[in-house]
Structure formats: structure tokens, C-alpha cells
Motif scaffolding. Structure first.
Motif, PDB file in Angstrom:
ATOM      1  N   ALA A 241      37.279  36.198  38.899  1.00  0.00           N
ATOM      2  CA  ALA A 241      38.410  37.025  39.315  1.00  0.00           C
ATOM      3  C   ALA A 241      38.343  38.370  38.599  1.00  0.00           C
ATOM      4  CB  ALA A 241      39.725  36.315  38.997  1.00  0.00           C
ATOM      5  N   VAL A 242      38.452  39.453  39.362  1.00  0.00           N
ATOM      6  CA  VAL A 242      38.427  40.804  38.807  1.00  0.00           C
ATOM      7  C   VAL A 242      39.723  41.492  39.201  1.00  0.00           C
ATOM      8  CG1 VAL A 242      37.179  42.977  38.653  1.00  0.00           C
ATOM      9  CG2 VAL A 242      35.927  40.857  39.096  1.00  0.00           C
ATOM     10  N   SER A 243      40.557  41.799  38.195  1.00  0.00           N
ATOM     11  CA  SER A 243      41.858  42.409  38.462  1.00  0.00           C
ATOM     12  C   SER A 243      41.698  43.880  38.823  1.00  0.00           C
ATOM     13  CB  SER A 243      42.762  42.277  37.235  1.00  0.00           C
ATOM     14  OG  SER A 243      42.295  43.114  36.186  1.00  0.00           O
ATOM     15  N   ALA A 244      42.801  44.502  39.233  1.00  0.00           N
ATOM     16  CA  ALA A 244      42.792  45.921  39.580  1.00  0.00           C
ATOM     17  C   ALA A 244      42.409  46.778  38.381  1.00  0.00           C
ATOM     18  CB  ALA A 244      44.167  46.333  40.115  1.00  0.00           C
ATOM     19  N   MET A 245      42.644  46.276  37.162  1.00  0.00           N
ATOM     20  CA  MET A 245      42.284  46.989  35.929  1.00  0.00           C
ATOM     21  C   MET A 245      40.884  46.623  35.459  1.00  0.00           C
ATOM     22  SD  MET A 245      44.957  48.795  35.451  1.00  0.00           S
ATOM     23  CE  MET A 245      44.675  49.419  33.805  1.00  0.00           C
TER      24      MET A 245
END
Length: 560
Positions: A241-245
């Protein structure tokens, strides 16, 4: 997700499917707390990483290449003696804890069968890798020795009796019990249920507990959902999972409570997932471990040079008073007859400013003429100092820029670059070389090679020695050369005289990525034909000058 007991359960299941009955062909210890077992199983070689790194402890099959030290460690030699060529009977997890046992059968010097256990404990700073003789329960060796001064309960030393870490008073979730139903019936708040699940069950990290809490609170059949959650770790869905940040996390399942601002990527295996997650993080950490001594040397040199700059700037500030000393000397020379023996000071007319008489300090031990000459001497000394101080400032500033460039190369480099950075510092006199064969020619490794979408080769130097070799030995004069603007970074070369706009953009992204501006969003990158890049005589490794450049603004990216 942390490497918790549930992730360990899934990883052990994956390793057993691939490695059980395999033979340990080779053993390496490329880094102080990490061991690589090359296991031959099902006509395929697997590189199994056992890491006791306090920051990134784990166990997995890895595809990331590694470089072995020139001299194997004592622990690596011990493992080679006892288990190289041995058969892995099974791999098992201790309860639902982060402890993995490799059950190994081999033969001793007399040819008798011998059973050993290689135990990997994945417990942050307490992580360890221990080889134990099952018949005597004695430790043969451990990658980290723990004496009685560090832990009175549990010695991890050769010859000591192996004792398992103390058990937590928690339930093993894979053994049938009804605690989950009781918890779900009493609690309807996800955060509170997450907390209670962690307190109740063994090896449950925050991500696993939050996921289970969400599933239990959004189902009518709690028992079935609980069992389905456990079964999912035998058939995991490795998810990054890669967040917006741009913050990354990994799980053995795709979260049911997904976020619209998070990007999810699935992998074929848990090991492939960990390679993707740890690729940069572990490389940077390994580099810092191997380059610890170099980092200290650079830090001390930087501190020394920055202190020197402050002193030089203070001296330069003093030189601004030079004209005041000259004026006092000239005025004293003009009014020598007014100075009486034994005077400590005198106020005289200032012919440079008639409205402001000037007070001049005198030495009662000197004649009037000697007092005047004393001021002229101070003036001349400060005047002569200006050029020297400016020269020293320029030299020291260049030194600081060079050291900061080395510092940046360690930060963005990989473990293989450390030796060449050390060699460079030896050549520059920062480190004393203990090599007896000083005439031996050291070879510089090849720059890293990338291929643009259109097939054009792009080369990247990872340290100053590589940069110099790439720019002035490997590249052709019409190739395109790139470098980030005004900050430390790698030399990048496009093996083409007229690359496409796409290739130029891809190379600029690489130049930005392999620089101190890696974490910035908009990095300026200069590019120019190689023939316009020059190296001044006597300049430091990696230092060049160029003209006629153009500039691109890009976001750093290593994936082209």
C-alpha cells in the motif's frame, strides 16, 4: 504492517512449500547481521535471507543481489562447517510468535546423522540467528553474542544451553478458542476492539488487529469470519500500500477497509513483496552500517572545516579596519611634534573628516615615530592578510562542498559503493591505508546501467571514482551528460548524441533520483554534450566545470 506473527505464519507456509527437503548449497554473510542461505530445491536455487538487522529484521527469499566480504566472518564459517550440504527437513513457526526454526539434518565428521536447528528470531533490536544442536540443546554459535551482562535470563553464547524467549500470556489464535466471539459481542468500537485483540492474541500487529476488528464488526457470523481471516494466511494476497504521501506499508492480505487515496499493488509472493518494500530502505541502512567509520571521518572533517570558515570570516571582518590603522599612522606622522614622551593617547585633527577629531592610542614605551610606524605595520599586515584569507576561504569552501558530496553519495549509495568511497578517501589522504601492497592497482566498478523505453542506454556513476571514469573514459564526446543543478549528485550519461525527449526526461529523472534532491518534488537538472564538460587540473574526484547547458525540471524516479 510490521513483520508480526501472522505475517510470519504466512511466510513460513510459503517457505515450506518451496524449500522443504531442499539442500543448503552455499552460505554467505554479506552484512554483519544478515545471512544468505543458497538452497537448492526442486531444481532451482533460492537465496534465503535471514536478517537480524535491528531496523529491518525478517526472513524471506530475495532476488536482490548482494556482495560478499573479501574475508568470511567467523559465524559464516561456523555455518559452513555444520550445515553446508545439509537437508532442510521442515520450517516451522513457534506458536504464533516471530520465531522460525529450520529443522536440519546433516552428518558429522564420523558420518553419523546429526540434527540441528537454525533459529531466526525476528524481534527488533533483540533479533538473532542461532544454530543449536538438538541432541544437547547447546548453542553452536549465534550471529549476535549476548552475555550475562546484557541478559541474565538468557545467554546466547557458544556452548550455552539454548533457552527460548519468555512466553507472553496470550492466546495462540490458530488454536481453537472462543475469545474472539466474546470480544466482538462486548465491543462495537473498532479502535477499542483492535486494542483488545492485540492484548488477547499472540503475534498480532496493529495492522492485522485492525483488519480483523473491521471484519468482525462488519459480519453477522463472527465465528466464520474469524476462521476465514486465519485461513487467509495460508493463501495470502501479498499487498503493498502506497499512501498519497508516498508512505508504504505491506500486508499479507488486501485490506477490506480500503482508502480512496491509497494505491494498492499485489505481488505473486510474500518474498517479492518484501523485496519491493525493503529495496531502498534496507540498502540505505546496510550502507550506513558498512560506512559507519567513513561517516564519522566525514562528520569530523566537516566540523573542522566549518569552524575554520568561521575563523577566516572573522579575520576577514577584521581586515575592514585596515584603513583606520593607515589613517591613524598618517595623522601621527603629520603631527609628530605634538606627541610628548610618556603619552598614552592623543586627540588630533582629522584631515579626512575636519568635523571629527580623532583619538589615537599610544604606547608610552615607543617614540612618536615608532607609534606611527606601529599603525602602518598593522595596516600592512591586515592588507596582506586579505588575499591570503580569501584564498583560504575558497580552498576550505571547496573542501566542504567535496565532503558534503561524499556524504550525499553515502546516503544515496548502496553497500557495494562503500569500498570505492573508502578507496577515494584513502587516495585523498583522509584515511590512512594499511595495505602492504601499495603498488596494487585498485579497479573501479562499472557505472549502473539503465535502458530507456526506446532502448537507449543510460549510465549512472554512483561515486566520484565512477563519475570520473564514466565522464572521461567511458562516454563519447557527443554523448549527453546530465547532473542536478548546484547540489551533490551522480554523473549521468545518455549513450546518444541526439536522444529523444522521452529519453532525456528519463535520464533527468535518474540524475535527480541519484542526488541529494531525491526527496524533492521539482529538481533542476542540467544537461550538455560531454565535449563541453571539463575537469580542472588538480581538482577533487568528481568535480567538473561545464558551459552551454540547458535545464530540465523533473520529479526524481528510478523506474524508467
Amino acid at each position: 504492517m510490521s513483520f508480526d506473527g501472522f505475517f510470519t505464519h504466512a511466510m513460513v507456509h510459503e517457505l515450506n512449500q518451496l524449500l522443504a527437503t531442499g539442500r543448503i548449497a552455499k552460505i554467505h554473510q554479506p552484512y554483519p547481521a544478515e545471512v544468505i542461505l543458497i538452497i537448492r530445491a526442486n531444481r532451482h536455487n533460492y537465496s534465503v535471507l535471514l536478517s537480524a538487522n535491528p531496523t529491518y529484521p525478517r526472513i524471506q527469499i530475495t532476488e536482490i543481489p548482494f556482495k560478499n566480504p573479501k574475508v568470511p566472518t567467523k559465524f559464516a564459517m561456523t555455518l559452513r562447517k555444520y550445515i553446508e550440504g545439509a537437508i532442510i527437513n521442515s520450517i516451522e513457526q513457534v506458536d504464533n510468535d516471530r520465531i522460525v526454526r529450520f529443522n536440519i539434518s546433516t552428518r558429522d565428521e564420523l558420518g553419523d546423522e546429526q540434527n540441528l536447528i537454525l533459529i531466526s528470531e525476528i524481534m527488533s533490536r533483540h533479533s538473532n540467528i542461532t544454530l543449536v544442536n538438538t541432541s544437547t540443546n547447546k548453542i553452536i554459535d549465534a550471529v549476535k553474542h549476548v552475555g550475562s551482562d546484557q541478559n541474565r535470563y538468557r545467554l546466547l553464547l557458544p556452548g550455552a544451553t539454548f533457552i527460548m524467549p519468555p512466553k507472553q500470556d496470550k492466546l495462540n489464535p490458530f488454536i481453537a478458542n472462543q475469545a474472539y466471539a466474546q470480544l466482538a459481542q462486548k465491543i462495537d468500537d473498532q479502535d477499542e476492539l483492535t486494542k483488545q485483540l492485540q492484548q488477547t492474541y499472540q503475534g498480532m500487529g496493529t495492522d492485522s488487529a485492525r483488519e480483523l476488528a473491521y471484519q468482525l464488526l462488519h459480519t453477522e457470523n463472527v465465528a466464520n469470519q474469524y476462521q476465514a481471516f486465519l485461513r487467509s494466511f495460508d493463501q495470502p494476497t501479498p499487498t503493498l500500500a502506497v499512501s498519497a504521501m508516498q508512505k508504504m506499508s505491506f500486508t499479507a492480505f488486501k485490506p477490506a477497509d480500503i482508502s480512496a487515496t491509497t494505491e494498492y499493488k499485489n505481488f505473486a509472493t510474500l518474498s517479492a513483496l518484501l523485496d519491493a518494500y525493503y529495496a531502498d530502505k534496507s540498502q540505505q541502512d546496510r550502507t550506513k552500517q558498512l560506512a559507519g567509520g567513513l561517516i564519522r571521518i566525514i562528520h569530523n572533517e566537516l566540523k573542522k572545516n566549518k569552524t575554520k570558515v568561521k575563523k577566516l570570516q572573522a579575520t576577514l571582518q577584521d581586515t575592514h579596519q585596515a584603513d583606520e590603522f593607515r589613517i591613524r599612522g598618517e595623522i601621527l606622522t603629520t603631527y609628530l611634534r605634538e606627541i610628548k614622551p610618556g603619552m598614552n593617547e592623543i586627540t588630533l585633527a582629522n584631515f579626512y573628516d575636519e568635523n571629527k577629531p580623532i583619538k589615537i592610542n599610544l604606547s608610552d614605551q615607543l617614540t612618536p615615530s615608532q607609534n606611527a610606524q606601529c599603525y602602518f605595520t598593522k595596516y600592512q599586515k591586515l592588507k596582506n592578510a586579505v588575499s591570503h584569507v580569501k584564498e583560504q576561504l575558497a580552498i576550505t569552501t571547496t573542501e566542504i562542498n567535496y565532503l558534503e558530496n561524499i556524504q550525499a553519495q553515502i546516503e544515496i549509495g548502496n553497500p557495494a559503493d562503500t569500498e570505492e568511497i573508502k578507496l577515494e578517501l584513502q587516495q585523498q589522504g583522509y584515511i590512512h591505508s594499511h595495505s602492504k601492497n601499495k603498488k596494487k592497482k585498485e579497479t573501479v566498478s562499472k557505472p549502473e546501467e539503465f535502458t530507456a523505453v526506446d532502448g537507449t542506454k543510460i549510465l549512472v556513476g554512483k561515486n566520484n571514482l565512477q563519475n570520473d571514469r564514466l565522464t572521461f573514459k567511458i562516454a563519447n564526446k557527443n554523448d549527453i551528460w546530465l547532473h542536478v543543478k548546484d547540489i551533490p549528485g551522480s554523473h549521468v550519461v545518455i549513450r546518444s548524441a541526439s536522444p529523444s525527449d522521452e529519453t532525456l526526461l528519463e535520464a533527468a529523472k535518474l540524475a535527480a533520483y541519484f542526488s541529494k534532491g531525491r526527496n524533492s518534488a521539482n529538481v533542476p537538472v542540467d544537461y550538455v554534450p560531454i565535449k563541453k564538460v571539463k575537469k580542472p587540473n588538480g581538482s577533487k574526484p568528481g568535480f567538473v566545470i561545464f558551459e552551454g547547458q540547458s535545464t530540465l525540471y523533473v520529479t526524481p524516479d528510478v523506474k524508467i
